[in-house]
Design a protein around this motif. Structure first.
Motif, PDB file in Angstrom:
ATOM      1  N   LYS A 129       0.789  -1.314   0.073  1.00  0.00           N
ATOM      2  CA  LYS A 129      -0.069   0.162   0.176  1.00  0.00           C
ATOM      3  C   LYS A 129       0.789   1.590   0.044  1.00  0.00           C
ATOM      4  CE  LYS A 129      -4.270  -1.858   2.732  1.00  0.00           C
ATOM      5  NZ  LYS A 129      -4.489  -3.248   1.514  1.00  0.00           N
ATOM      6  N   PHE A 130       1.967   1.305  -0.364  1.00  0.00           N
ATOM      7  CA  PHE A 130       2.915   2.732  -0.229  1.00  0.00           C
ATOM      8  C   PHE A 130       4.009   2.328  -1.620  1.00  0.00           C
ATOM      9  CE2 PHE A 130       1.929   2.047   4.497  1.00  0.00           C
ATOM     10  CZ  PHE A 130       1.365   2.971   5.071  1.00  0.00           C
ATOM     11  N   VAL A 131       4.546   3.334  -1.345  1.00  0.00           N
ATOM     12  CA  VAL A 131       5.191   3.387  -2.331  1.00  0.00           C
ATOM     13  C   VAL A 131       6.904   2.859  -2.163  1.00  0.00           C
ATOM     14  CG1 VAL A 131       6.033   4.621  -4.648  1.00  0.00           C
ATOM     15  CG2 VAL A 131       3.666   5.095  -4.021  1.00  0.00           C
ATOM     16  N   LEU A 146      -1.873   3.303  -9.041  1.00  0.00           N
ATOM     17  CA  LEU A 146      -2.895   3.170  -8.755  1.00  0.00           C
ATOM     18  C   LEU A 146      -4.075   4.572  -7.759  1.00  0.00           C
ATOM     19  CD1 LEU A 146      -4.459  -0.084  -9.119  1.00  0.00           C
ATOM     20  CD2 LEU A 146      -3.527   1.266 -10.986  1.00  0.00           C
ATOM     21  N   GLY A 147      -4.208   5.508  -8.154  1.00  0.00           N
ATOM     22  CA  GLY A 147      -5.327   5.979  -7.575  1.00  0.00           C
ATOM     23  C   GLY A 147      -4.911   7.265  -8.164  1.00  0.00           C
TER      24      GLY A 147
END
Length: 616
Positions: A481-483, A492-493
């Motif tokens: 969930k983290f880059v 995404l998003g």
């Protein structure tokens, strides 16, 4: 055809203020509005059917009733058109109320958002001024066509072609963005990954013990030494309530419009949209209204105490050996020692604003005591009880506690409306210390601790979480969930770069479609009413002036708008005519000034198009 368009939402308490309707005293058939009616979610069109009656309802500045019948343009999409009559504009000044009301075949009524209607004095203009205005308009049209081309080509089409011509430039910017992403991937090769940090923390936690069963039990008993009885506080509301279901939430709301008080658990259940309006204290209200003579509007929250207790303390009934519903109800009647029933709401009636709040007894009779809101604003009302005999008599044989909100009756014209923003129930159960110890020990047993899989799934709301399980749940949730700073990834998003995004010192195009900036009396004190709207498409800005000057004159060179947003400041100062002898200057410094002054209370209108100073 109308040049005034309103978007009105079903049962919305706050009035529509984006545009006001202005007419002249005694005018009939000259002011027309197009209206889009929406359901209470503010998005879905409100369909109008042939067996329903739709009317305009107004109360003028003298308090006199006036109405009219709109034209249905598209019933499926909720599009209507209304032309104001001479009778509507028979009294000067702003209407006290103006809205549309829909009545179906069963007599149920729905009202839509109030909007502003203002009646002005008759216009004072002679034939010479009319001729001058028409000549100036023709000149403006001629100048426009010289600048922008052939009349036969629609301006929107020309503008669309212009934007398409910019597409190749945008593609170059997108390529620069991709280059930036590749460079970011190559940075900080030696940076620790999130997974490595998680493993270090996990190892540290595993080196420490959690409470054993005996330690947890001893801690609970220690807190209760010396107490013969203890009270457990329980709170309930209508969050997660689904219409027609008691699985997610066992409580239920009923409503009615009638000349007599509704009995407990009678009347109709509201739809899901209306339940959603009563779940949180946010000013969005569940509304029940009518205009039937001698009919009150009533809202009835019903609390299923047995189910509330069973879901809050699932070990209670099992620990005391109760399995039959009648035994559970009798236990609740004898154990509840305190009740605080709270509502936030407001009421409208024939003579005044009033919302009354009462509680039923077990026989369905309303108490003589009451709590009242006599204001036009949402207020908190409370019914509070500590006498155990009184409380026992309030709980029905079905295990429910029921209350009623109601307003004064209508006279057949004035609206009687009850509005509920939020309601909750707080109550205490008094049990022996020994029973409470057993309950707390059962809730803290090691057998009731969440396993790692359960913690990571995050679906079980009955298990106890240790620090280790909390960390494992967070680690699982944050994974992917983290880059990463070093790995190739697809992101995404929507990501909001608050201060912009650049590649090699150049802005990356971040605007899709139009952005709008409105200046009204709320933003600029020199605007008394109306609106100055700026719309930006790429590097083009379209401005439309339609406003009333403040109550004092603005001198030549004085500011109408003190400061424009950076995105709509022009590349060079431009002049916009708003009457035949008045003009405004949109300055490159970010101000809008009166070139030859503006007169107090006068209305001005005009439009222009220009390039933005900060190019994309």
């Amino acid at each position: 055809m109308s040049n005034i368009k309103l978007v009105l939402t079903e049962n919305k308490a706050s009035p529509y203020r984006k545009q006001r309707v202005v007419g002249r005293l005694g005018d009939g058939g000259l002011t027309t509005i197009d209206v889009e009616l929406l359901q209470s979610d503010g998005k879905t069109p409100y369909s109008i059917f042939s067996n329903q009656d739709l009317i305009f309802v107004g109360t003028n500045s003298k308090g006199e009733y006036t109405d009219g019948v709109p034209e249905i343009i598209d019933g499926q999409k909720g599009i209507i058109r209304y032309t104001f009559t001479k009778e509507n504009f028979s009294v000067l000044k702003e209407f006290k109320r103006a809205y549309f009301q829909l009545t179906d075949a069963d007599g149920s009524r729905v009202t839509f958002q109030d909007f502003t209607v203002d009646v002005l004095k008759n216009a004072d203009i002679d034939q010479g001024q009319v001729t001058l205005y028409i000549r100036l308009l023709d000149q403006l049209l001629s100048d426009f066509e010289k600048r922008f081309g052939d009349q036969s080509i629609n301006f929107e089409e020309r503008f669309k072609v212009f934007l398409q011509a910019k597409e190749s430039q945008y593609q170059n910017i997108y390529q620069m963005y991709n280059d930036l992403v590749l460079k970011l991937d190559k940075l900080s090769k030696d940076t620790k990954t999130i997974q490595e940090i998680q493993m270090e923390i996990l190892k540290s936690i595993e080196e420490h013990d959690v409470f054993t069963k005996q330690e947890s039990s001893a801690n609970v008993i220690y807190q209760l030494i010396g107490k013969e009885e203890a009270e457990i506080l329980i709170t309930a509301d209508f969050k997660e309530k689904i219409t027609g279901s008691v699985v997610e939430n066992p409580n239920i709301i009923r409503f009615s419009t009638n000349s007599t008080f509704m009995a407990p658990l009678t009347g109709s259940e509201p739809g899901q949209v209306h339940y959603d309006q009563a779940m949180t204290k946010d000013g969005v209200t569940l509304n029940v209204g009518n205009t039937n003579s001698d009919y009150m509007s009533q809202i009835q929250p019903n609390w299923n105490l047995v189910e509330i207790v069973d879901r809050t303390i699932p070990e209670l009934f099992e620990t005391v050996g109760l399995t039959d519903d009648s035994e559970k109800i009798e236990f609740i009647k004898n154990s509840v020692s305190y009740i605080k029933n709270t509502v936030d709401g407001v009421g409208t009636g024939l003579r005044r604003n009033r919302l009354t709040f009462k509680t039923y007894d077990s026989a369905g009779v309303l108490e003589t005591e009451e709590s009242v809101n006599d204001t036009a604003k949402i207020q908190e009302l409370v019914r509070e009880y500590a006498d155990r005999a009184t409380i026992k008599n309030m709980i029905s044989d079905r295990g429910f506690l029921s209350a009623l909100l109601f307003t004064e009756a209508s006279d057949g014209v004035a609206v009687s409306q009850a509005s509920l923003d939020y309601t909750k129930l707080e109550f205490k159960i008094k049990v022996s210390a020994n029973l409470l110890i057993k309950l707390m020990i059962a809730a803290n047993h090691i057998e009731n601790l969440a396993a790692q899989e359960e913690a990571e799934a995050g679906e079980d709301n009955t298990k106890t979480m240790t620090p280790l399980r909390v960390f494992q749940a967070i680690a699982k949730w944050t994974k992917d969930k983290f880059v990463s700073m070093t790995e190739n990834e697809t992101v995404l998003g929507i990501k909001n770069f608050a201060n912009g995004l650049q590649v090699n010192g150049r802005n990356v195009l971040s605007q899709k479609g139009e952005i709008v900036f409105d200046h009204t009396s709320q933003t600029d004190s020199s605007i008394q009413s109306g609106i100055v709207r700026f719309k930006r498409y790429g590097d083009w800005i379209l401005v439309n002036f339609n406003f009333q000057c403040r109550s004092t004159d603005i001198a030549s060179g004085g500011n109408l708008i003190d400061s424009l947003e950076a995105d709509i400041v022009p590349s060079g100062s431009i002049q916009v005519d708003v009457t035949f002898d008045k003009a405004l200057t949109i300055d490159a410094s970010g101000k809008v000034t009166a070139l030859w002054g503006l007169e107090a209370n006068k209305y001005y209108a005009g439009s222009a198009m220009y390039f933005a100073k900060n190019k994309l």
